[in-house]
Motif scaffolding. Sequence first.
Motif, PDB file in Angstrom:
ATOM      1  N   GLY A   1      -6.441   3.294  16.996  1.00 21.64           N
ATOM      2  CA  GLY A   1      -7.890   3.009  16.198  1.00 21.64           C
ATOM      3  C   GLY A   1      -8.135   1.904  15.533  1.00 21.64           C
ATOM      4  O   GLY A   1      -6.984   1.328  15.030  1.00 21.64           O
ATOM      5  N   ARG A   2      -9.287   1.554  15.337  1.00 23.21           N
ATOM      6  CA  ARG A   2      -9.644   0.225  14.735  1.00 23.21           C
ATOM      7  C   ARG A   2      -9.461   0.061  13.196  1.00 23.21           C
ATOM      8  O   ARG A   2      -9.059  -0.788  12.803  1.00 23.21           O
ATOM      9  N   LYS A   3      -9.841   1.311  12.706  1.00 25.78           N
ATOM     10  CA  LYS A   3      -9.892   1.417  11.354  1.00 25.78           C
ATOM     11  C   LYS A   3      -8.247   1.036  10.582  1.00 25.78           C
ATOM     12  O   LYS A   3      -8.086   0.584   9.949  1.00 25.78           O
ATOM     13  N   PRO A   4      -7.521   1.947  11.369  1.00 22.95           N
ATOM     14  CA  PRO A   4      -6.050   1.866  10.785  1.00 22.95           C
ATOM     15  C   PRO A   4      -5.313   0.360  10.976  1.00 22.95           C
ATOM     16  O   PRO A   4      -4.674  -0.043  10.380  1.00 22.95           O
ATOM     17  N   ILE A   5      -5.734  -0.241  12.215  1.00 18.60           N
ATOM     18  CA  ILE A   5      -5.392  -1.392  12.403  1.00 18.60           C
ATOM     19  C   ILE A   5      -5.655  -2.411  11.484  1.00 18.60           C
ATOM     20  O   ILE A   5      -4.950  -3.195  11.088  1.00 18.60           O
ATOM     21  N   TYR A   6      -6.791  -2.270  11.089  1.00 19.32           N
ATOM     22  CA  TYR A   6      -7.370  -3.329   9.735  1.00 19.32           C
ATOM     23  C   TYR A   6      -7.021  -3.116   8.424  1.00 19.32           C
ATOM     24  O   TYR A   6      -6.683  -3.954   7.617  1.00 19.32           O
ATOM     25  N   MET A   7      -6.422  -1.729   8.319  1.00 19.74           N
ATOM     26  CA  MET A   7      -5.448  -1.587   7.149  1.00 19.74           C
ATOM     27  C   MET A   7      -4.166  -2.243   7.164  1.00 19.74           C
ATOM     28  O   MET A   7      -4.047  -2.832   6.019  1.00 19.74           O
ATOM     29  N   VAL A   8      -3.643  -2.568   8.342  1.00 18.93           N
ATOM     30  CA  VAL A   8      -2.619  -3.084   8.421  1.00 18.93           C
ATOM     31  C   VAL A   8      -2.858  -4.740   8.193  1.00 18.93           C
ATOM     32  O   VAL A   8      -2.255  -5.386   7.322  1.00 18.93           O
ATOM     33  N   TYR A   9      -3.959  -5.226   8.813  1.00 20.22           N
ATOM     34  CA  TYR A   9      -4.307  -6.725   8.788  1.00 20.22           C
ATOM     35  C   TYR A   9      -4.560  -6.913   7.186  1.00 20.22           C
ATOM     36  O   TYR A   9      -4.146  -7.932   6.651  1.00 20.22           O
ATOM     37  N   LEU A  10      -5.074  -6.028   6.325  1.00 21.16           N
ATOM     38  CA  LEU A  10      -5.489  -6.480   5.093  1.00 21.16           C
ATOM     39  C   LEU A  10      -4.340  -6.221   4.144  1.00 21.16           C
ATOM     40  O   LEU A  10      -4.308  -6.905   3.234  1.00 21.16           O
ATOM     41  N   GLY A  11      -3.948  -4.984   4.219  1.00 17.59           N
ATOM     42  CA  GLY A  11      -3.027  -4.451   3.329  1.00 17.59           C
ATOM     43  C   GLY A  11      -1.619  -5.138   3.408  1.00 17.59           C
ATOM     44  O   GLY A  11      -1.295  -5.733   2.406  1.00 17.59           O
ATOM     45  N   VAL A  12      -1.220  -4.950   4.748  1.00 21.06           N
ATOM     46  CA  VAL A  12       0.041  -6.036   4.817  1.00 21.06           C
ATOM     47  C   VAL A  12       0.101  -7.511   4.585  1.00 21.06           C
ATOM     48  O   VAL A  12       0.953  -8.144   3.991  1.00 21.06           O
ATOM     49  N   GLY A  13      -1.400  -7.861   5.038  1.00 21.40           N
ATOM     50  CA  GLY A  13      -1.651  -9.448   4.851  1.00 21.40           C
ATOM     51  C   GLY A  13      -1.511  -9.739   3.398  1.00 21.40           C
ATOM     52  O   GLY A  13      -1.203 -10.770   3.116  1.00 21.40           O
ATOM     53  N   ALA A  14      -2.004  -8.978   2.515  1.00 20.52           N
ATOM     54  CA  ALA A  14      -1.960  -9.105   1.179  1.00 20.52           C
ATOM     55  C   ALA A  14      -0.466  -9.294   0.613  1.00 20.52           C
ATOM     56  O   ALA A  14      -0.135 -10.344  -0.029  1.00 20.52           O
ATOM     57  N   LEU A  15       0.261  -8.519   1.053  1.00 21.03           N
ATOM     58  CA  LEU A  15       1.777  -8.491   0.718  1.00 21.03           C
ATOM     59  C   LEU A  15       2.356  -9.856   1.026  1.00 21.03           C
ATOM     60  O   LEU A  15       3.147 -10.609   0.490  1.00 21.03           O
ATOM     61  N   LEU A  16       2.019 -10.259   2.463  1.00 25.20           N
ATOM     62  CA  LEU A  16       2.610 -11.493   2.933  1.00 25.20           C
ATOM     63  C   LEU A  16       2.193 -12.546   2.081  1.00 25.20           C
ATOM     64  O   LEU A  16       2.791 -13.702   2.050  1.00 25.20           O
ATOM     65  N   TYR A  17       0.869 -12.603   1.557  1.00 24.53           N
ATOM     66  CA  TYR A  17       0.371 -13.483   1.079  1.00 24.53           C
ATOM     67  C   TYR A  17       1.215 -13.895  -0.300  1.00 24.53           C
ATOM     68  O   TYR A  17       1.465 -14.966  -0.879  1.00 24.53           O
ATOM     69  N   ILE A  18       1.350 -12.588  -0.917  1.00 23.52           N
ATOM     70  CA  ILE A  18       2.104 -12.817  -2.316  1.00 23.52           C
ATOM     71  C   ILE A  18       3.518 -13.380  -2.101  1.00 23.52           C
ATOM     72  O   ILE A  18       4.231 -14.265  -2.884  1.00 23.52           O
ATOM     73  N   GLY A  19       4.153 -12.917  -0.823  1.00 25.22           N
ATOM     74  CA  GLY A  19       5.431 -13.669  -0.506  1.00 25.22           C
ATOM     75  C   GLY A  19       5.145 -15.108  -0.423  1.00 25.22           C
ATOM     76  O   GLY A  19       6.402 -15.797  -0.617  1.00 25.22           O
ATOM     77  N   LEU A  20       4.456 -15.443   0.589  1.00 24.85           N
ATOM     78  CA  LEU A  20       4.310 -16.779   0.768  1.00 24.85           C
ATOM     79  C   LEU A  20       3.861 -17.818  -0.545  1.00 24.85           C
ATOM     80  O   LEU A  20       4.678 -18.914  -0.785  1.00 24.85           O
TER      81      LEU A  20
END
Length: 471
Positions: free
Chosen positions: A321-340
């Motif tokens: 689904g589109r909504k769940p995949i955007y939860m990954v893009y935005l949620g996991v993406g935020a964690l990766l930015y913190i790591g960077l």
Amino acid sequence: MAVPSFLARDRIVARPGFNRWLIPPAALAVHLCIGQAYATSVYKTALVEHFDTSLTAIGVIFSIAIVMLGVSAALFGTWVDRNGPRAAMFTSAVFWVSGFLVGGLGIETGQLWLLYLGYGVLGGIGLGIGYISPVSTLIKWFPDRPGLATGMAIMGFGGGALIASPLSRQLMNYYDPAYDGTAGTVPNGEAVAALFFTLAAVYLVFMMFGAFIIRVPADDWRPHGFDPSSVKKKALVTTESVSANNAIKTPQFWLLWTVLFCNVTAGIGILEQAAPMIQDFFRNGETSTVAAATAAGFVGLLSLFNMGGRFVWSSTSDFIGRKPIYMVYLGVGALLYIGLATIGSTATWLFVLLAAVIISFYGGGFATVPAYLRDLFGTYQVGAIHGRLLTAWSAAGVAGPLIINGVLDTQGTPGQLVAANYRPALFIMVGLLVVGFIANLLVRPVASKWHEPKATSPATARADTERSAVR
């Protein structure tokens, strides 16, 4: 606005038995060319030195191009749906190539405003029309796999720098032999101008190839074995139709606008600064441990993940689904930015890995949004709705580079920055991704009051337009 007969939609309706898998190469031919926009960081430092100006002043060129992308996509979206992809691709090629010619002239003569006008304004118009031109066509060819379709259409845009980055470096070395890609060497302005003229010729050939092999399906065409009623079984998916004018009145449109703006702002800042950024993160005194050639390779790698993310993640959205995949893009993406921001400078491989996954989410967000729009608003005028949504990209194209370049201009001099100088900007991106995550959670099905009262198609859309013109 009428188009010449050889560009008209009626001339490119596919005959029965046409193989729909011949359409993706046409889309890729255009998107791989306009995707060069992601390779601007390769010659960014050269332009700063040539015009003797700041990072922000050069970054404005990219921002103008992205603003014009969104504006032209919004203004011409309905025109593209009505006249078809061949007219749109042809028009895109004319503007994109003209942008390189005028921009090259500006570099050659030392007139920065001509670079703004050429690559920024003219090239940006070509970007916008070229970006949306094959998307709605591929959605109509692949109604059974819209995520796959939009991934195929848009992955070429993400992969454009994969070709343009090393090609640009080699061409600049050819035109300026003193530039060999090693740390401390920068190509002269004449080499960058010659690069622009060369790319104009190459891109003209490939974009015209795409324009003249594209086809649209007949209004009553369906893939073998596909039952349109089956799509309604999925959450947030409709078989109804919503016009572009009505779509922008719904909260769903503006929630998706916010989602796209946040996701793009976070990713575009890194892409626009990619080559200098990896060198700055691993700087030892005045010298970076990452050579200019390696930095250019990093830009190409990001392009690969940008392209791959557009295909892989958007295809995955067909299943989860589109909504769940955007939860990954935005949620996991935020964690990766913190790591960077916190541990990205501890090892080159870690920096590259974090940045690559972040950019794969960035690309996936672009490729999935047309399918998200199709789910919520139907296929009728989805190209026009997509065009209007891309104004979020325009806003992000200003915000992303301004945040990154603005922060860096206060932190020090280009060529002397280090990882710590990037952290304030990276944490701003984390905040934006959290805002986008919340907006995505609020998306619900579109209310029935916005649905069209009858089934519509490109043919009926043209008829409605003609009747309105007569009245």
